[in-house]
Design a protein around this motif. Structure first.
Motif, mmCIF file in Angstrom:
data_model
loop_
_atom_site.group_PDB
_atom_site.id
_atom_site.type_symbol
_atom_site.label_atom_id
_atom_site.label_comp_id
_atom_site.label_asym_id
_atom_site.label_seq_id
_atom_site.Cartn_x
_atom_site.Cartn_y
_atom_site.Cartn_z
ATOM 1 N N THR A 1 -4.693 -6.796 -1.581
ATOM 2 C CA THR A 1 -4.146 -5.975 -0.497
ATOM 3 C C THR A 1 -4.245 -4.487 -0.841
ATOM 4 O O THR A 1 -4.676 -3.668 -0.021
ATOM 5 C CB THR A 1 -2.662 -6.355 -0.250
ATOM 6 N N ILE A 2 -3.870 -4.127 -2.073
ATOM 7 C CA ILE A 2 -3.915 -2.708 -2.458
ATOM 8 C C ILE A 2 -5.362 -2.226 -2.549
ATOM 9 O O ILE A 2 -5.704 -1.112 -2.133
ATOM 10 C CB ILE A 2 -3.174 -2.489 -3.796
ATOM 11 N N SER A 3 -6.234 -3.116 -3.072
ATOM 12 C CA SER A 3 -7.635 -2.721 -3.284
ATOM 13 C C SER A 3 -8.356 -2.349 -1.998
ATOM 14 O O SER A 3 -9.301 -1.570 -2.025
ATOM 15 C CB SER A 3 -8.405 -3.859 -3.961
ATOM 16 N N VAL B 1 0.841 -1.207 0.000
ATOM 17 C CA VAL B 1 0.000 0.000 0.000
ATOM 18 C C VAL B 1 0.877 1.258 0.000
ATOM 19 O O VAL B 1 0.568 2.243 -0.674
ATOM 20 C CB VAL B 1 -0.976 -0.022 1.199
ATOM 21 N N ASP B 2 1.994 1.209 0.722
ATOM 22 C CA ASP B 2 2.910 2.367 0.725
ATOM 23 C C ASP B 2 3.405 2.655 -0.697
ATOM 24 O O ASP B 2 3.486 3.806 -1.123
ATOM 25 C CB ASP B 2 4.133 2.099 1.617
ATOM 26 N N PHE B 3 3.744 1.589 -1.436
ATOM 27 C CA PHE B 3 4.208 1.788 -2.812
ATOM 28 C C PHE B 3 3.085 2.323 -3.700
ATOM 29 O O PHE B 3 3.302 3.186 -4.557
ATOM 30 C CB PHE B 3 4.776 0.491 -3.391
ATOM 31 N N GLY C 1 -4.583 6.962 -11.854
ATOM 32 C CA GLY C 1 -3.496 6.208 -12.479
ATOM 33 C C GLY C 1 -3.701 4.706 -12.377
ATOM 34 O O GLY C 1 -4.822 4.218 -12.208
ATOM 35 N N GLU C 2 -2.592 3.963 -12.474
ATOM 36 C CA GLU C 2 -2.703 2.498 -12.488
ATOM 37 C C GLU C 2 -1.461 1.843 -11.898
ATOM 38 O O GLU C 2 -0.438 2.494 -11.671
ATOM 39 C CB GLU C 2 -2.943 2.003 -13.912
ATOM 40 N N VAL C 3 -1.575 0.551 -11.628
ATOM 41 C CA VAL C 3 -0.422 -0.264 -11.242
ATOM 42 C C VAL C 3 -0.370 -1.462 -12.192
ATOM 43 O O VAL C 3 -1.344 -1.751 -12.882
ATOM 44 C CB VAL C 3 -0.518 -0.805 -9.782
ATOM 45 N N GLY C 4 0.769 -2.133 -12.199
ATOM 46 C CA GLY C 4 0.882 -3.346 -12.984
ATOM 47 C C GLY C 4 1.423 -4.463 -12.104
ATOM 48 O O GLY C 4 2.070 -4.200 -11.085
ATOM 49 N N VAL C 5 1.126 -5.694 -12.475
ATOM 50 C CA VAL C 5 1.724 -6.843 -11.795
ATOM 51 C C VAL C 5 2.361 -7.701 -12.872
ATOM 52 O O VAL C 5 1.774 -7.917 -13.935
ATOM 53 C CB VAL C 5 0.674 -7.673 -11.022
ATOM 54 N N ILE C 6 3.594 -8.153 -12.631
ATOM 55 C CA ILE C 6 4.240 -9.081 -13.567
ATOM 56 C C ILE C 6 4.176 -10.456 -12.914
ATOM 57 O O ILE C 6 5.002 -10.798 -12.064
ATOM 58 C CB ILE C 6 5.687 -8.661 -13.846
ATOM 59 N N LEU D 1 -9.120 -1.189 -7.093
ATOM 60 C CA LEU D 1 -8.524 -1.371 -8.419
ATOM 61 C C LEU D 1 -9.476 -2.122 -9.339
ATOM 62 O O LEU D 1 -10.254 -2.966 -8.876
ATOM 63 C CB LEU D 1 -7.238 -2.201 -8.287
ATOM 64 N N GLU D 2 -9.388 -1.845 -10.641
ATOM 65 C CA GLU D 2 -10.150 -2.591 -11.655
ATOM 66 C C GLU D 2 -9.170 -3.097 -12.706
ATOM 67 O O GLU D 2 -8.294 -2.336 -13.130
ATOM 68 C CB GLU D 2 -11.142 -1.666 -12.383
ATOM 69 N N ALA D 3 -9.353 -4.356 -13.145
ATOM 70 C CA ALA D 3 -8.431 -4.911 -14.148
ATOM 71 C C ALA D 3 -8.626 -4.213 -15.488
ATOM 72 O O ALA D 3 -9.745 -3.877 -15.872
ATOM 73 C CB ALA D 3 -8.674 -6.403 -14.293
ATOM 74 N N VAL D 4 -7.524 -3.986 -16.190
ATOM 75 C CA VAL D 4 -7.562 -3.472 -17.564
ATOM 76 C C VAL D 4 -7.386 -4.700 -18.455
ATOM 77 O O VAL D 4 -6.594 -5.593 -18.122
ATOM 78 C CB VAL D 4 -6.389 -2.483 -17.784
#
Ligand code: SAM
Ligand code: SF4
Length: 336
Positions: free
Chosen positions: A223-225, A182-184, A250-255, A230-233
């Motif tokens: 955890t972030i949600s 969440v901090d990130f 904005g958005e985040v990504g997960v690899i 968050l909603e998936a793109v």
């Protein structure tokens, strides 16, 4: 399904390769625990590392013969290679189907305060900065260097230099930094950078990886949600699964390399700092392009060697299964 045309770099599963990752050095000024041992690696003698002219030649051949369109510089730490901006200038002069190459770099950010503007002027377009903790003591433990302030200055310098986008790469490790998700996310929202959380892979030189240390995509997003919904793109061909904040910030990504491997749409080949072309991060074999070039080989010889290497690319890695074989090289030796 085969999607390419004659001249594309296509493997036996029909995957067309457009992206080249180049390790410009095996050396690094940090010692991240999930990548290198404390004492560093046995660095390659400089004579064994490809010259800028050799790197330029490989890129030119791959662009001209196979339609490679994007190049990412990595390492080791790419910015510790002297005069890196000269390589960027040379690569920026290569045209891919009449257009400039898409030039990007992955860096630990420690030196960006002094070189970001120069690299941007030389033609570097996009940048990913790796940062695994926002807490000074933890950062120092994780990287074995007390350099968090330099990385934060580097992120600011990258934004000032106009790189678009600036992304943060965060390798998530359970019990190490998994309490900072969440901090990130907050950091990314406030600074206008997109954070990409990377599942921990078995590529650490110390061989400490275990499945229990991996925090998977579902857990990261859940955890972030809780704090920032968050909603998936819809997923494209890129490795990152993207999620946008429901409030539009904005958005985040997960690899999700471990829990949802994207090998089926992989379009990457890799060039190590000593000139070996690898068809996969996890490949057990590679082809020595440096030997071809230094032995007087022609561009046709390079083309044939690259094509043969890509044609023997396997369907994908098997992390987590009994058939998985760790590559002999660690991440810093391959170029992540
Ligand atoms: N030194 C630069 C840096 O750290 O950004 C570039 C090279 S580094 C090997 C490239 C990327 O690989 C970094 O984002 C790093 O976090 C990631 N990486 C290294 N070891 C990893 C591992 N075992 N699992 C997942 N990612 C890893
Ligand atoms: Fe160096 Fe990057 Fe590996 Fe860290 S992840 S030790 S910064 S190469």
């Amino acid at each position: 399904m085969y999607a390419g045309v004659m001249g594309d770099l296509v493997d036996s599963f029909g995957r067309v390769h457009r992206d080249l990752r180049i390790s410009v050095t095996d050396r690094c000024n940090l010692r991240c625990t999930y990548c290198m041992p404390a004492e560093g690696m046995d660095w390659l003698p400089r004579s064994q590392v490809l010259t800028f002219e050799e790197i330029h030649r490989v890129v030119r051949v791959l662009v001209e013969r196979f339609g490679i369109r994007s190049v990412r510089l990595t390492g080791g730490e790419p910015t510790v290679r002297a005069n890196l901006d000269e390589l960027v200038t040379a690569l920026a002069g290569i045209r891919a189907a009449g257009a400039p190459l898409d030039l990007a770099m992955t860096t630990n950010g420690t030196t960006l305060a002094s070189c970001a503007a120069r690299l941007a002027s030389a033609g570097l377009g996009r940048i990913n900065i790796s940062l695994d903790s926002l807490r000074r003591e933890r950062f120092a433990e994780l990287t074995r260097r007390d350099d968090l302030a330099d990385v934060l200055d580097g992120i600011a310098a990258a934004l000032d230099a106009g790189f678009d986008p600036v992304k943060l790469n965060v390798v998530v490790m359970r019990g190490v930094n998994s309490d900072e998700l969440v901090d990130f996310a907050r950091f990314g929202r406030e600074r206008g950078v997109s954070v990409r959380f990377i599942e921990f892979m078995p590529l650490d030189a110390d061989e400490q990886w275990s499945p229990s240390a991996v925090v998977g995509q579902d857990e990261i997003v859940a955890t972030i949600s809780k704090e920032f919904p968050l909603e998936a793109v819809v997923r494209g061909s890129e490795p990152a699964q993207r999620f946008r904040y429901s409030d539009g910030a904005g958005e985040v990504g997960v690899i999700p390399s471990v829990t949802r491997p994207f090998c089926g749409s992989c379009d990457r080949v890799r060039l190590t700092s000593e000139g070996a072309l690898r068809n996969c991060l996890f490949a057990s074999e590679e082809v020595d392009l440096r030997a071809i070039m230094r032995g007087g080989g022609s561009d046709d010889d390079i083309e044939r060697a690259v094509l043969a290497e890509v044609r023997r690319k396997g369907p994908g890695h098997a992390i987590g299964s009994t058939t998985f074989v760790r590559p002999r090289r660690s991440m810093s030796q391959i170029g992540g």
